[in-house]
Design a protein around this motif. Structure first.
Motif, PDB file in Angstrom:
ATOM      1  N   SER A 132       0.454  -1.449  -0.358  1.00  0.00           N
ATOM      2  CA  SER A 132       0.213   0.146  -0.734  1.00  0.00           C
ATOM      3  C   SER A 132       0.881   1.295   0.280  1.00  0.00           C
ATOM      4  CB  SER A 132      -0.811  -0.032   1.147  1.00  0.00           C
ATOM      5  OG  SER A 132      -0.439  -0.112   2.371  1.00  0.00           O
ATOM      6  N   PHE A 185       1.966   1.790  -3.167  1.00  0.00           N
ATOM      7  CA  PHE A 185       1.232   2.428  -4.621  1.00  0.00           C
ATOM      8  C   PHE A 185       0.622   4.190  -4.058  1.00  0.00           C
ATOM      9  CE2 PHE A 185      -3.314   3.900  -5.371  1.00  0.00           C
ATOM     10  CZ  PHE A 185      -3.542   3.726  -6.652  1.00  0.00           C
ATOM     11  N   TYR A 186       0.803   3.877  -2.662  1.00  0.00           N
ATOM     12  CA  TYR A 186       0.491   5.601  -2.501  1.00  0.00           C
ATOM     13  C   TYR A 186       1.711   6.397  -3.027  1.00  0.00           C
ATOM     14  CZ  TYR A 186      -0.205   9.587   0.773  1.00  0.00           C
ATOM     15  OH  TYR A 186      -0.966  10.642   1.320  1.00  0.00           O
ATOM     16  N   ALA A 221       3.603   5.514  -5.307  1.00  0.00           N
ATOM     17  CA  ALA A 221       3.180   5.905  -7.055  1.00  0.00           C
ATOM     18  C   ALA A 221       2.209   7.250  -7.388  1.00  0.00           C
ATOM     19  CB  ALA A 221       3.278   4.319  -8.073  1.00  0.00           C
ATOM     20  N   ALA A 222       1.134   6.862  -6.860  1.00  0.00           N
ATOM     21  CA  ALA A 222      -0.419   7.297  -7.290  1.00  0.00           C
ATOM     22  C   ALA A 222       0.278   9.068  -6.800  1.00  0.00           C
ATOM     23  CB  ALA A 222      -0.708   7.362  -6.217  1.00  0.00           C
ATOM     24  N   ARG A 223       1.378   9.170  -6.267  1.00  0.00           N
ATOM     25  CA  ARG A 223       1.771  10.639  -5.924  1.00  0.00           C
ATOM     26  C   ARG A 223       3.499  10.831  -6.982  1.00  0.00           C
ATOM     27  NH1 ARG A 223      -1.418  11.196  -4.054  1.00  0.00           N
ATOM     28  NH2 ARG A 223      -2.588  11.203  -2.331  1.00  0.00           N
ATOM     29  N   GLY A 224       3.325   9.923  -8.195  1.00  0.00           N
ATOM     30  CA  GLY A 224       4.534  10.617  -9.091  1.00  0.00           C
ATOM     31  C   GLY A 224       6.139   9.828  -8.776  1.00  0.00           C
ATOM     32  N   ASN A 226      -9.693   4.438  -7.344  1.00  0.00           N
ATOM     33  CA  ASN A 226      -8.228   3.090  -6.772  1.00  0.00           C
ATOM     34  C   ASN A 226      -8.137   3.045  -8.534  1.00  0.00           C
ATOM     35  OD1 ASN A 226      -8.357   3.547  -4.451  1.00  0.00           O
ATOM     36  ND2 ASN A 226      -9.382   1.326  -4.293  1.00  0.00           N
ATOM     37  N   CYS A 271      -6.352   5.430 -10.590  1.00  0.00           N
ATOM     38  CA  CYS A 271      -5.067   5.704 -10.134  1.00  0.00           C
ATOM     39  C   CYS A 271      -4.566   4.339 -10.760  1.00  0.00           C
ATOM     40  CB  CYS A 271      -5.080   6.510  -8.810  1.00  0.00           C
ATOM     41  SG  CYS A 271      -5.915   7.511  -9.159  1.00  0.00           S
ATOM     42  N   ALA A 279      -0.066   9.422 -12.363  1.00  0.00           N
ATOM     43  CA  ALA A 279       0.267  10.912 -11.672  1.00  0.00           C
ATOM     44  C   ALA A 279       0.939  12.638 -12.695  1.00  0.00           C
ATOM     45  CB  ALA A 279       0.820  11.093 -10.579  1.00  0.00           C
ATOM     46  N   PHE A 294      -4.330  12.849  -9.815  1.00  0.00           N
ATOM     47  CA  PHE A 294      -4.012  13.109  -8.110  1.00  0.00           C
ATOM     48  C   PHE A 294      -5.353  12.183  -7.846  1.00  0.00           C
ATOM     49  CE2 PHE A 294      -4.295  14.794  -3.989  1.00  0.00           C
ATOM     50  CZ  PHE A 294      -3.097  14.232  -3.445  1.00  0.00           C
ATOM     51  N   LEU A 295      -4.952  11.396  -6.851  1.00  0.00           N
ATOM     52  CA  LEU A 295      -6.102  10.908  -5.859  1.00  0.00           C
ATOM     53  C   LEU A 295      -5.492  11.351  -4.612  1.00  0.00           C
ATOM     54  CD1 LEU A 295      -8.243   8.589  -5.565  1.00  0.00           C
ATOM     55  CD2 LEU A 295      -6.035   7.011  -5.190  1.00  0.00           C
ATOM     56  N   GLY A 296      -6.585  11.669  -3.959  1.00  0.00           N
ATOM     57  CA  GLY A 296      -6.906  12.387  -2.750  1.00  0.00           C
ATOM     58  C   GLY A 296      -7.426  10.311  -2.204  1.00  0.00           C
ATOM     59  N   PHE A 297      -6.308  10.288  -1.352  1.00  0.00           N
ATOM     60  CA  PHE A 297      -7.096   8.476  -0.476  1.00  0.00           C
ATOM     61  C   PHE A 297      -7.905   8.464   0.879  1.00  0.00           C
ATOM     62  CE2 PHE A 297      -3.998   5.742  -1.866  1.00  0.00           C
ATOM     63  CZ  PHE A 297      -2.964   5.826  -2.747  1.00  0.00           C
ATOM     64  N   PRO A 317      -5.926   7.945   3.386  1.00  0.00           N
ATOM     65  CA  PRO A 317      -4.053   7.621   3.977  1.00  0.00           C
ATOM     66  C   PRO A 317      -3.311   6.973   4.299  1.00  0.00           C
ATOM     67  CG  PRO A 317      -5.130  10.092   4.043  1.00  0.00           C
ATOM     68  CD  PRO A 317      -6.248   9.041   4.018  1.00  0.00           C
ATOM     69  N   VAL A 318      -2.058   6.787   3.324  1.00  0.00           N
ATOM     70  CA  VAL A 318      -1.038   5.264   4.033  1.00  0.00           C
ATOM     71  C   VAL A 318      -0.063   6.204   5.255  1.00  0.00           C
ATOM     72  CG1 VAL A 318       0.190   3.733   3.149  1.00  0.00           C
ATOM     73  CG2 VAL A 318      -1.881   4.371   2.084  1.00  0.00           C
ATOM     74  N   GLU A 374      -3.570  15.291   2.655  1.00  0.00           N
ATOM     75  CA  GLU A 374      -3.421  15.413   1.319  1.00  0.00           C
ATOM     76  C   GLU A 374      -4.086  16.295   0.471  1.00  0.00           C
ATOM     77  OE1 GLU A 374      -2.632  11.274   1.754  1.00  0.00           O
ATOM     78  OE2 GLU A 374      -4.459  11.593   0.154  1.00  0.00           O
ATOM     79  N   GLN A 390      -0.883  18.109   0.114  1.00  0.00           N
ATOM     80  CA  GLN A 390       0.470  17.224  -1.077  1.00  0.00           C
ATOM     81  C   GLN A 390      -0.272  18.177  -2.372  1.00  0.00           C
ATOM     82  OE1 GLN A 390       0.179  13.042  -0.334  1.00  0.00           O
ATOM     83  NE2 GLN A 390       0.475  13.063   1.705  1.00  0.00           N
TER      84      GLN A 390
END
Ligand SMILES: Nc1ncnc2c1ncn2[C@@H]1O[C@H](COP(=O)(O)OP(=O)(O)OP(=O)(O)O)[C@@H](O)[C@H]1O
Ligand SMILES: [Mg+2]
Lengths: 252, 253
Positions: free
Chosen positions: A199, A202-203, A205-208, B49, B52, B80, B85-88, B91-92, B159, B162
């Motif tokens: 996870s 992926f986080y 990757a989702a930020r580039g 999901n 993205c 990306a 942009f994905l706002g989760f 968030p992880v 988020e 970011q």
């Protein structure tokens, strides 16, 4: 430990996970070569090493610490062939031994740390942190023996091992061994082996972040604990960079 | 700007694959804030999901076009860097990595992909400070490890910081309002407006509540139920849902 008269075998406890063939290529003289260091009362020492190349390599240190002395040893073990760092430490009263080690690499090579920490007098402390990151069929081992003699009260000895396997064929082994004869002793040890957090990947990757950059950042974070106690920033960077450079060869 | 056409997606579950998106179509034009509402388990987070590129889903039909490109062809980091942009919703946490390091590397990785020069440490810090201030977040928070020890509301606010730093063309915000206190909700809503309200940008805003929509006034509102968009309307549709509930509105659809 007395000198060996013959090459070690897997039956020797301290060579249980070793690459015996590679040890044979090193030869008996190399195996019996110990570097001896003695610290007087209150003296301090810090050693930072990057070990490992394309041939088998062995570094053996024997440290004797006087009262209140402090020895710090930090090692990046990134060998592409069998690479072993072996340390024997005998602690005087109130002395401290700090060890931070990283094994990292792929291929088929075995990299290992073998430590024997003898708490010979009261009130000494030791703290050992090893992080292992491997891929292909690479292996990392940490064999850590702690001996606390009968009168070494108020000993505080800690060992912490974490392995990170980037591929299913890799392995990481921790073999703690405790021989405690005093009764007022703190002795913490932990060992876990896991994989990269999907996870988190992926986080990132989702930020580039591309997969290489994400992996490098996660591995860097994972290795961090091994060198937190290393206050020299230049040495800290040298050891960490050496470890992360080795990561360049890892599959994703 | 974003065109989703008859999208079908399944998730790999313990008992085999399970269809979640069942022919979902939706178009979001540049300059638009498009709210998505819908019952729990309808597939809203799955849509986010899948857009993205999160692993674990399989696209079994349909297409997604983003700024004229086939979005589904791209890897997550490429999406990306292409401006998504994905706002989760959750968030992880990334122990051992600071927000500053994470976001600087992320931004420079995106810039490299787009053939732009990297930002220097100084330039990045100035940008980060501006965006943290916009969301009324203490700069000290950005020096901490990514989301580690952040409260639920702080994570959501982070988020948006970011998002401000990465400056995407299109944001999919999955329940960014959940977990926020009343004041934080206003700050975050205004942050979304200031970062994303622009003729060349767009937002897909997943939410359960009208409260955020009072601040981020949507241009369109769609209802997602059982893996499909079943109704699309103006801002009044959200108000009607809040008044009457999904069952009543869906019965009329
Ligand atoms: N990995 C999975 N395995 C099995 N089922 C899954 C998996 N991921 C999602 N689902 C199921 O897919 C459906 C849609 O989930 P999703 O998270 O997209 O809903 P949602 O609309 O975002 O709901 P909420 O409003 O509660 O956030 C749910 O029934 C969920 O249980
Ligand atoms: Mg959801």
């Amino acid at each position: 430990m007395p000198d060996l008269a013959t090459l070690p075998t897997r039956r020797d406890e301290a060579w249980r996970y070793a690459d015996i063939d590679a040890a044979g290529r090193l030869g008996l003289d190399a195996i019996n070569a110990w570097e001896e260091i003695t610290l007087g009362a209150g003296e301090t020492l810090r050693r930072c090493e990057v070990v490992g190349g394309d041939a088998p390599e062995l570094l053996r240190l024997r440290l004797t610490l006087g009262e209140g002395a402090r020895a710090e040893l930090f090692v990046t073990n990134a060998g592409r062939d069998y690479t072993r760092v072996e340390v024997e430490v005998t602690l005087g009263k109130g002395a401290h031994f700090e060890f931070g080690g990283v094994t990292i690499g792929g291929g088929e090579a075995v990299r290992e740390f073998v430590t024997t920490t003898v708490h010979a007098e009261p009130e000494a402390t030791s703290n050992q942190t090893v992080r292992s990151v491997h891929w292909d069929t690479g292996t990392g081992n940490f064999l850590g023996e702690i001996k606390v003699v009968r009168h070494a009260q108020k000993t505080d000895a800690a060992q912490d091992f974490k392995g990170l396997l980037l591929e299913a064929g890799a392995s990481a082994n921790a073999v703690p061994q405790l021989e405690i004869f005093a009764d007022d002793v703190k002795c913490a040890h932990g060992a876990t082996v896991g994989q990269l957090d999907e996870s988190a990947r992926f986080y990132m990757a989702a930020r580039g972040l591309d997969p290489q950059a994400a992996q490098r950042l996660l591995v860097q974070a994972f290795l961090g604990d091994a060198f937190v106690a290393l206050e020299d920033e230049a040495e800290h960077a040298r050891l960490l960079d050496a470890a992360l450079d080795a990561l360049g060869g890892a599959d994703l | 700007m974003l065109r989703i056409d008859n999208l079908h997606a399944v998730v790999d579950g313990p008992g085999g694959t399970k269809p979640i998106l069942k022919g979902l179509s939706l178009e979001v034009a540049a300059g638009e804030v498009h709210a998505i509402m819908g019952p729990n388990g309808a597939g809203k987070s799955t849509l986010a999901n899948v857009l993205c590129g999160k692993p674990g889903y399989e696209i079994t039909g349909g297409s997604v076009t983003f700024r004229g490109e086939d979005l589904l062809e791209l890897d997550p980091h490429e999406r990306a860097a292409s401006g998504l942009f994905l706002g989760f919703q959750y968030p992880v946490e990334i122990p051992g990595v600071s927000n500053v390091q994470f976001l600087r590397e992320a931004l420079n990785s995106q810039r490299k992909y787009r053939g732009e020069e990297p930002l220097s440490g100084g330039e990045f810090l100035k940008l980060a400070k501006d965006k943290a201030a916009l969301l009324k977040m203490d700069m000290d928070m950005l020096k901490r490890q990514v989301n580690v020890g952040f409260s639920g509301g702080e994570k959501k606010r982070a988020e948006m910081v970011q998002m401000g730093i990465l400056d995407p063309a299109f944001a999919v915000l999955d329940e960014t309002d959940s977990g926020l206190d009343i004041d934080a909700l206003r700050v975050v809503g205004e942050g979304i407006n200031s970062i994303m309200r622009a003729p060349e940008k767009a937002v897909l805003l997943i939410t359960h509540y009208q409260r955020l929509l009072d601040v981020v006034k949507p241009d369109r509102v769609s209802v997602l139920a059982d893996g499909r968009i079943i109704q699309t309307g103006g801002p009044d549709l959200a108000l009607r849902l809040e008044e009457e509930g999904y069952d009543a509105v869906m019965a009329d659809a």
